[in-house]
Design a protein around this motif. Structure first.
Motif, PDB file in Angstrom:
ATOM      1  N   LYS A 168       0.817  -1.224   0.000  1.00 49.06           N
ATOM      2  CA  LYS A 168       0.000   0.000   0.000  1.00 49.06           C
ATOM      3  C   LYS A 168       0.850   1.272   0.000  1.00 49.06           C
ATOM      4  CE  LYS A 168      -3.637  -2.644   0.501  1.00 49.06           C
ATOM      5  NZ  LYS A 168      -4.537  -2.931  -0.637  1.00 49.06           N
ATOM      6  N   ARG A 169       2.083   1.148  -0.489  1.00 50.72           N
ATOM      7  CA  ARG A 169       2.916   2.347  -0.608  1.00 50.72           C
ATOM      8  C   ARG A 169       2.524   3.175  -1.823  1.00 50.72           C
ATOM      9  NH1 ARG A 169       8.034   2.188   1.358  1.00 50.72           N
ATOM     10  NH2 ARG A 169       8.122   4.331   0.563  1.00 50.72           N
ATOM     11  N   ILE A 170       1.953   2.544  -2.806  1.00 44.84           N
ATOM     12  CA  ILE A 170       1.440   3.244  -3.992  1.00 44.84           C
ATOM     13  C   ILE A 170       0.059   2.685  -4.312  1.00 44.84           C
ATOM     14  CG2 ILE A 170       3.698   3.796  -4.994  1.00 44.84           C
ATOM     15  CD1 ILE A 170       3.395   1.361  -6.818  1.00 44.84           C
ATOM     16  N   ASP A 171      -0.719   3.461  -5.078  1.00 45.38           N
ATOM     17  CA  ASP A 171      -2.076   3.045  -5.469  1.00 45.38           C
ATOM     18  C   ASP A 171      -2.105   2.438  -6.859  1.00 45.38           C
ATOM     19  OD1 ASP A 171      -3.133   4.282  -3.066  1.00 45.38           O
ATOM     20  OD2 ASP A 171      -2.807   6.202  -4.092  1.00 45.38           O
ATOM     21  N   LEU A 172      -1.217   2.910  -7.727  1.00 48.78           N
ATOM     22  CA  LEU A 172      -1.179   2.467  -9.120  1.00 48.78           C
ATOM     23  C   LEU A 172       0.270   2.255  -9.542  1.00 48.78           C
ATOM     24  CD1 LEU A 172      -3.677   4.886 -10.935  1.00 48.78           C
ATOM     25  CD2 LEU A 172      -3.971   2.425 -10.687  1.00 48.78           C
ATOM     26  N   ALA A 173       0.468   1.252 -10.373  1.00 43.26           N
ATOM     27  CA  ALA A 173       1.762   1.071 -11.034  1.00 43.26           C
ATOM     28  C   ALA A 173       1.500   0.984 -12.528  1.00 43.26           C
ATOM     29  CB  ALA A 173       2.450  -0.200 -10.543  1.00 43.26           C
ATOM     30  N   LEU A 174       2.323   1.645 -13.309  1.00 45.64           N
ATOM     31  CA  LEU A 174       2.186   1.614 -14.760  1.00 45.64           C
ATOM     32  C   LEU A 174       3.350   0.827 -15.337  1.00 45.64           C
ATOM     33  CD1 LEU A 174       0.715   2.558 -17.343  1.00 45.64           C
ATOM     34  CD2 LEU A 174       2.210   4.572 -17.344  1.00 45.64           C
ATOM     35  N   MET A 175       3.027  -0.288 -16.017  1.00 44.71           N
ATOM     36  CA  MET A 175       4.077  -1.070 -16.656  1.00 44.71           C
ATOM     37  C   MET A 175       3.474  -2.007 -17.693  1.00 44.71           C
ATOM     38  SD  MET A 175       5.211  -3.735 -13.639  1.00 44.71           S
ATOM     39  CE  MET A 175       6.343  -4.632 -14.713  1.00 44.71           C
ATOM     40  N   ASP A 176       4.324  -2.592 -18.486  1.00 50.78           N
ATOM     41  CA  ASP A 176       3.901  -3.512 -19.539  1.00 50.78           C
ATOM     42  C   ASP A 176       3.299  -4.777 -18.929  1.00 50.78           C
ATOM     43  OD1 ASP A 176       3.957  -4.687 -22.305  1.00 50.78           O
ATOM     44  OD2 ASP A 176       5.360  -6.041 -21.312  1.00 50.78           O
ATOM     45  N   HIS A 177       2.206  -5.252 -19.526  1.00 46.17           N
ATOM     46  CA  HIS A 177       1.489  -6.403 -18.990  1.00 46.17           C
ATOM     47  C   HIS A 177       2.343  -7.665 -19.033  1.00 46.17           C
ATOM     48  CE1 HIS A 177      -1.600  -9.620 -18.884  1.00 46.17           C
ATOM     49  NE2 HIS A 177      -2.208  -8.784 -18.071  1.00 46.17           N
ATOM     50  N   ARG A 178       3.082  -7.872 -20.121  1.00 42.97           N
ATOM     51  CA  ARG A 178       3.893  -9.074 -20.243  1.00 42.97           C
ATOM     52  C   ARG A 178       5.118  -9.016 -19.337  1.00 42.97           C
ATOM     53  NH1 ARG A 178       5.986 -10.236 -25.076  1.00 42.97           N
ATOM     54  NH2 ARG A 178       5.805 -12.476 -24.788  1.00 42.97           N
ATOM     55  N   ALA A 179       5.626  -7.813 -19.070  1.00 38.69           N
ATOM     56  CA  ALA A 179       6.729  -7.671 -18.125  1.00 38.69           C
ATOM     57  C   ALA A 179       6.262  -8.035 -16.715  1.00 38.69           C
ATOM     58  CB  ALA A 179       7.277  -6.253 -18.155  1.00 38.69           C
ATOM     59  N   VAL A 190       4.680 -16.269  -4.765  1.00 38.08           N
ATOM     60  CA  VAL A 190       4.178 -15.041  -4.144  1.00 38.08           C
ATOM     61  C   VAL A 190       2.818 -14.695  -4.756  1.00 38.08           C
ATOM     62  CG1 VAL A 190       4.619 -12.601  -3.731  1.00 38.08           C
ATOM     63  CG2 VAL A 190       6.521 -14.232  -3.777  1.00 38.08           C
ATOM     64  N   ASP A 191       1.832 -14.440  -3.910  1.00 33.98           N
ATOM     65  CA  ASP A 191       0.502 -14.071  -4.383  1.00 33.98           C
ATOM     66  C   ASP A 191       0.358 -12.556  -4.313  1.00 33.98           C
ATOM     67  OD1 ASP A 191      -2.095 -13.892  -5.141  1.00 33.98           O
ATOM     68  OD2 ASP A 191      -2.932 -14.662  -3.266  1.00 33.98           O
ATOM     69  N   TRP A 192       0.481 -11.907  -5.458  1.00 34.67           N
ATOM     70  CA  TRP A 192       0.357 -10.450  -5.475  1.00 34.67           C
ATOM     71  C   TRP A 192      -1.095  -9.992  -5.565  1.00 34.67           C
ATOM     72  CZ3 TRP A 192       4.985 -10.205  -9.289  1.00 34.67           C
ATOM     73  CH2 TRP A 192       6.177 -10.099  -8.564  1.00 34.67           C
ATOM     74  N   SER A 193      -1.974 -10.824  -6.151  1.00 37.61           N
ATOM     75  CA  SER A 193      -3.410 -10.507  -6.247  1.00 37.61           C
ATOM     76  C   SER A 193      -3.638  -9.102  -6.793  1.00 37.61           C
ATOM     77  CB  SER A 193      -4.084 -10.658  -4.875  1.00 37.61           C
ATOM     78  OG  SER A 193      -3.970 -11.982  -4.406  1.00 37.61           O
ATOM     79  N   LEU A 194      -3.126  -8.852  -7.978  1.00 34.74           N
ATOM     80  CA  LEU A 194      -3.236  -7.531  -8.579  1.00 34.74           C
ATOM     81  C   LEU A 194      -4.335  -7.502  -9.635  1.00 34.74           C
ATOM     82  CD1 LEU A 194       0.552  -6.721  -9.126  1.00 34.74           C
ATOM     83  CD2 LEU A 194      -0.906  -6.090  -7.179  1.00 34.74           C
ATOM     84  N   ASN A 195      -5.057  -6.393  -9.675  1.00 39.40           N
ATOM     85  CA  ASN A 195      -6.005  -6.145 -10.752  1.00 39.40           C
ATOM     86  C   ASN A 195      -5.323  -5.247 -11.784  1.00 39.40           C
ATOM     87  OD1 ASN A 195      -8.193  -7.533  -9.484  1.00 39.40           O
ATOM     88  ND2 ASN A 195      -8.394  -5.792  -8.081  1.00 39.40           N
ATOM     89  N   SER A 196      -5.863  -5.248 -12.998  1.00 37.72           N
ATOM     90  CA  SER A 196      -5.234  -4.432 -14.037  1.00 37.72           C
ATOM     91  C   SER A 196      -6.270  -3.897 -15.004  1.00 37.72           C
ATOM     92  CB  SER A 196      -4.182  -5.243 -14.809  1.00 37.72           C
ATOM     93  OG  SER A 196      -4.795  -6.239 -15.600  1.00 37.72           O
ATOM     94  N   GLU A 197      -5.881  -2.831 -15.677  1.00 33.08           N
ATOM     95  CA  GLU A 197      -6.733  -2.221 -16.706  1.00 33.08           C
ATOM     96  C   GLU A 197      -5.846  -1.743 -17.841  1.00 33.08           C
ATOM     97  OE1 GLU A 197      -9.054   1.911 -16.972  1.00 33.08           O
ATOM     98  OE2 GLU A 197     -10.068   0.477 -15.639  1.00 33.08           O
ATOM     99  N   PHE A 198      -6.233  -2.100 -19.068  1.00 30.85           N
ATOM    100  CA  PHE A 198      -5.455  -1.702 -20.243  1.00 30.85           C
ATOM    101  C   PHE A 198      -5.402  -0.186 -20.370  1.00 30.85           C
ATOM    102  CE2 PHE A 198      -5.507  -0.490 -24.776  1.00 30.85           C
ATOM    103  CZ  PHE A 198      -4.310  -1.040 -25.196  1.00 30.85           C
ATOM    104  N   VAL A 199      -4.214   0.332 -20.675  1.00 29.69           N
ATOM    105  CA  VAL A 199      -4.028   1.770 -20.863  1.00 29.69           C
ATOM    106  C   VAL A 199      -3.799   2.103 -22.329  1.00 29.69           C
ATOM    107  CG1 VAL A 199      -2.619   3.793 -20.255  1.00 29.69           C
ATOM    108  CG2 VAL A 199      -3.046   2.003 -18.558  1.00 29.69           C
TER     109      VAL A 199
END
Length: 422
Positions: A168-179, A190-199
């Motif tokens: 919870k140090r940041i709210d959003l991260a912007l990076m390539d989906h395949r990376a 490791v279970d990161w349990s991240l949601n994502s939305e295409f930009v």
């Protein structure tokens, strides 16, 4: 004496040959910089050779041109510095930049990144108010700055971003989906349990310094041409993307079929005597397109079906980029805009639908979706979706092929429902 002179001449000749070979080898060995970004470019432990998808695409295009490269991993700031001062021949896997365009020459895309917002909340936070994390100096960081979004944290490595999200140090991260997927595969426990939305899709290029470009005036045109024949895994649609494109294309096909009788349009198109006649017309067509239509092209553009396709495409712009209708052999009978060639029968968009058998030409499948391709004339990325005409004829019958060109970035950004104007 004569023998000594002959020996001396032979030695001098061999030295000249060796010198010319050395010069030629150096001349063909490009020095290229890139940066660490798996799976696109990275170095395996204990192996001092840069590899990865984009690296192999670069090597493939260079090999086809008879060239080789010495590729090194460098921090992005140093790579830019070296390129701008002619200390390296080229720098690749970098997004289009007005600053670099002024000091270097850009190739066609060598890779296509798919940027996503990653977050842990149930719904995506507002980027204008959220604490954003990004890799410092990356293509994403540059784009954020150009978009007026200031990162809350910049990190030195992408692997830090998911950890910051989870803590919870940041709210959003912007990076390539395949990376991100690569990182998750590396950290399988490791279970990161991240949601994502295409930009957005982000094209990455090779930049060469102007001194190299001037000394090798045909390098970039040849490199760009060879790129089309080199595998680019980043240009493949993911399963999720393909499913979305399939549903969208089916709705568009149904909408267009309700406006135009495609079977009638095929029989109302121009006719020919044989394949030789088609190829002769195609040669002239390609020589004049895309700027000037041949008399045949002008005739096809004026057909009622072509006019209807042009109007229909305009209603769905910028999602729909092109509409083509061919007969069963792949010869054009209608089009929404001037195509680059008349005969489409030697291309996958027809060959993946039309199957030539002893009984004639039959339907091979009900739909085909191409990989993402770069259209240099419009600087857009699109996919081609092909359908048999008619779609549901019994016994695999086939009269022709309908091809829809779709702007892939627009297709993934919640396009309007077919039949509605924008």
């Amino acid at each position: 004496m004569s023998t000594q002179m002959d020996a001396r001449t032979l030695i001098i000749g061999l030295c000249l040959v060796l010198a010319s070979v050395t010069v030629r080898a150096d001349h063909h060995l490009l020095s290229l910089y890139t940066f660490l970004a798996p799976p696109y470019q990275y170095a395996e432990p204990q192996i001092p050779v840069v590899t990865g998808e984009t690296t192999e695409t670069i090597r493939c295009a260079l090999n086809k041109a008879g060239l080789q490269a010495r590729i090194s991993l460098m921090p992005q700031s140093r790579a830019r510095y070296s390129l701008e001062r002619n200390l390296v021949d080229g720098y690749f896997a970098v997004g289009p930049s007005e600053e670099l365009d002024q000091s270097a020459v850009r190739s066609h895309p060598v890779a296509l990144e798919k940027w996503h917002w990653f977050f842990t909340a149930e719904t995506k936070p507002d980027p204008g108010k959220a604490r954003i994390g990004v890799v410092g100096g990356s293509n994403e960081a540059i784009w954020l700055g150009e978009s007026g979004l200031k990162p809350f944290i910049t990190v030195t490595g992408a692997e830090q971003l998911p950890a910051l999200l989870v803590r919870k140090r940041i709210d959003l991260a912007l990076m390539d989906h395949r990376a991100m997927k690569y990182l998750q595969d590396q950290k399988s426990g490791v279970d990161w349990s991240l949601n994502s939305e295409f930009v957005r899709y982000a094209p990455l290029h090779l930049y060469v310094n102007p001194r190299f470009a001037e000394g090798h005036p045909r390098f970039l045109s040849g490199f760009n041409e060879h790129l089309a024949g080199c595998a680019m895994p980043s240009m493949q649609l993911s399963e999720q993307e393909a499913t979305k494109v399939q549903g969208l294309a089916q709705a568009l096909m149904a909408d267009l079929s309700g406006i135009i009788n495609l079977t009638n349009a095929i029989y109302q198109g121009p006719t020919y005597d044989n394949l030789t006649d088609i190829l002769t017309k195609d040669t002239l067509w390609q020589a004049l397109a895309p700027h000037h239509p041949t008399p045949l092209a002008g005739e096809i553009l004026e057909l009622p079906a072509s006019r209807a396709m042009t109007a229909w495409q305009a209603r769905h712009a910028p999602l729909v980029t092109e509409v083509l209708l061919t007969d069963k052999t792949g010869a054009l009978v209608a089009m929404s805009r001037l195509s680059s060639d008349y005969w489409q029968g030697d291309e996958p968009k027809v060959q993946e639908i039309a199957l030539e058998t002893d009984r004639g030409v039959e339907r091979k499948r009900d739909m085909w979706i191409s990989p993402i391709r770069y259209d240099a004339s419009t600087a857009r990325f699109q996919v081609m979706v092909s359908f048999p005409v008619p779609l549901n004829k019994p016994n695999n019958g086939l009269e022709g092929v309908l091809v829809l060109g779709l702007d892939i970035e627009h297709a993934l950004h919640n396009p309007p429902a077919p039949g509605s104007a924008e």
